[in-house]
Design an enzyme around this catalytic site. Structure first.
Site, short mmCIF file in Angstrom:
data_model
loop_
_atom_site.label_atom_id
_atom_site.label_comp_id
_atom_site.label_asym_id
_atom_site.label_seq_id
_atom_site.Cartn_x
_atom_site.Cartn_y
_atom_site.Cartn_z
CG ASP A 85 -46.74 5.39 -70.24
OD1 ASP A 85 -47.53 6.02 -70.96
OD2 ASP A 85 -45.77 5.91 -69.67
CG HIS A 86 -48.07 -1.73 -67.18
ND1 HIS A 86 -48.92 -2.37 -66.31
CD2 HIS A 86 -47.32 -2.70 -67.74
CE1 HIS A 86 -48.69 -3.68 -66.33
NE2 HIS A 86 -47.73 -3.90 -67.19
#
Lengths: 167, 133
Positions: free
Chosen positions: A33-34
Site C-alpha cells: 500500500d506504500h
C-alpha cells in the site's frame, strides 16, 4: 505482524554503539500500500527501526531495568528510498545518558544487494531523545512491569545470539 | 564567557531544539508559553546545553531537578489545591535564583512558564561563574 523493525543486532559496544540490520521484504503487507505498484519502505518505519536499535543500546546501559521510551525525534534525514530486497543498516551511538533519559545519534546506510554493488551507501541520519519514563518530570506512575522490553525485544536478542543479561 | 556570548549560544540551542525563529528568542520569552516547549524538550535542551558549554577541562553538568525542581505535587507542604504555598514559593526562590518570580500568582500549572530565555542565560552564567570561582 509483529512490531519488530530490525532483524538482527550485528555489533554491540556496551554504552557506546549498537548496530542492527533490517532486510526489506515484499512479504511485508504494508509495503504493497506504500505505494500500490511502487513498494517502498516507509520512512516512519525506518525511524522506528532506528528507535529500536537505539533504544536497545540505551536499555542495555541499565540492564533493561529502565522503561526506555522514545520521546523526541531531534533530527531525521533520509535521502534515498529503501526497496524490497535491499538491506538497511542502523549504527546507533550513545551521545548522552543520565537518570532522566538519553540522547542518541544514528547513521542509516543501505546496501542494494545488486551483483555489482556490495557497498554500504550512507543515506541518512536519525537523532533521538529517550526518556526513562519512571523518572519523568510530571511524576506520573507507570506499571511495574517493564512493558518496553518485552517478548518482541527478547526475540530480537535471541535471533542475534544474545540474551538480555549479557547485552 | 560574556553574558551576550552565552545568550547567543543559548539562542542556537533553542532554535535547534524547539524549531523557533531567531527573532522569537528574546530574554522575556517563556520557553513553554511563548516558544512552545514541552516537558520532553527540557531534556533535549539540558543535553544540548551540557554539550555546548562543556570544554575538555571543564565538563558542564546539569543535575536532574537543578534547572527546574521536580516532584512538587507530591509534597503537600509545597502545593495545596493546585497552588504553591508560601513555603513552596520560598523553596522555589531558593532553588531557582535564575528565575524572576515578580507577578507570579502561585498557580502550579504556571510554574513552567517562569522559565524564560533570560532565566536560562542567567542559569548558565551562574553555573559557569561558580565553576570558575
Amino acid at each position: 505482524m509483529r512490531w519488530m523493525w530490525i532483524d538482527r543486532i550485528v555489533e554491540h559496544e556496551p554504552g557506546a554503539r549498537l548496530v542492527a540490520v533490517k532486510n526489506v521484504s515484499l512479504a511485508e503487507e504494508h509495503i504493497h500500500d506504500h505505494f500500490p505498484g511502487t513498494p517502498v519502505m516507509p520512512g516512519a518505519l525506518l525511524i522506528e527501526g532506528v528507535a529500536q536499535t537505539s533504544g536497545i543500546m540505551v536499555g542495555a546501559v541499565n540492564q533493561f531495568r529502565e522503561k526506555v521510551i522514545l520521546a523526541k525525534i531531534t533530527k531525521a534525514m533520509i535521502e534515498r528510498d529503501a526497496l524490497p530486497g535491499q538491506t538497511l543498516r542502523y549504527t546507533a551511538s550513545l551521545d548522552r545518558i543520565d537518570e532522566a533519559g538519553a540522547a542518541t545519534t544514528a547513521a542509516v546506510e543501505l546496501r542494494t544487494n545488486e551483483p555489482d554493488d556490495d557497498r554500504w551507501h550512507a543515506i541518512g541520519q536519525v537523532d533521538l531523545i529517550f526518556s526513562h519514563v519512571d523518572q519523568n518530570m510530571s511524576g506520573l506512575d507507570f506499571p511495574e512491569e517493564n512493558f518496553v522490553f518485552g517478548e518482541n525485544f527478547r526475540a530480537i536478542l535471541a535471533a542475534s545470539g544474545l540474551v538480555p543479561e549479557t547485552v | 564567557m560574556t553574558h551576550d556570548e552565552i545568550q547567543a549560544k543559548i539562542a542556537e540551542v533553542l532554535e535547534e531544539a524547539l524549531g523557533c525563529d531567531e527573532d522569537e528568542i528574546v530574554p522575556s520569552a517563556s520557553l513553554t508559553a511563548d516558544l512552545g516547549a514541552e516537558s520532553i524538550d527540557f531534556l533535549d535542551i539540558v543535553f544540548q546545553l551540557e554539550k555546548t558549554f562543556s570544554t575538555d577541562g571543564a565538563p558542564f553538568k546539569i543535575d536532574q531537578g537543578e534547572l527546574f525542581p521536580e516532584g512538587l505535587m507530591d509534597n503537600p507542604e509545597w502545593v495545596q489545591d493546585g497552588t504553591i504555598t508560601d513555603a513552596g514559593l520560598a523553596m522555589l526562590k531558593e532553588r531557582m535564583p535564575h528565575v524572576n518570580f515578580d507577578g507570579f500568582d502561585g498557580t502550579l500549572s504556571k510554574v513552567g512558564d517562569l522559565i524564560t530565555v533570560g532565566s536560562l542565560v542567567d542559569f548558565v552564567d551562574r553555573k559557569l561563574q561558580a565553576a570558575a570561582a
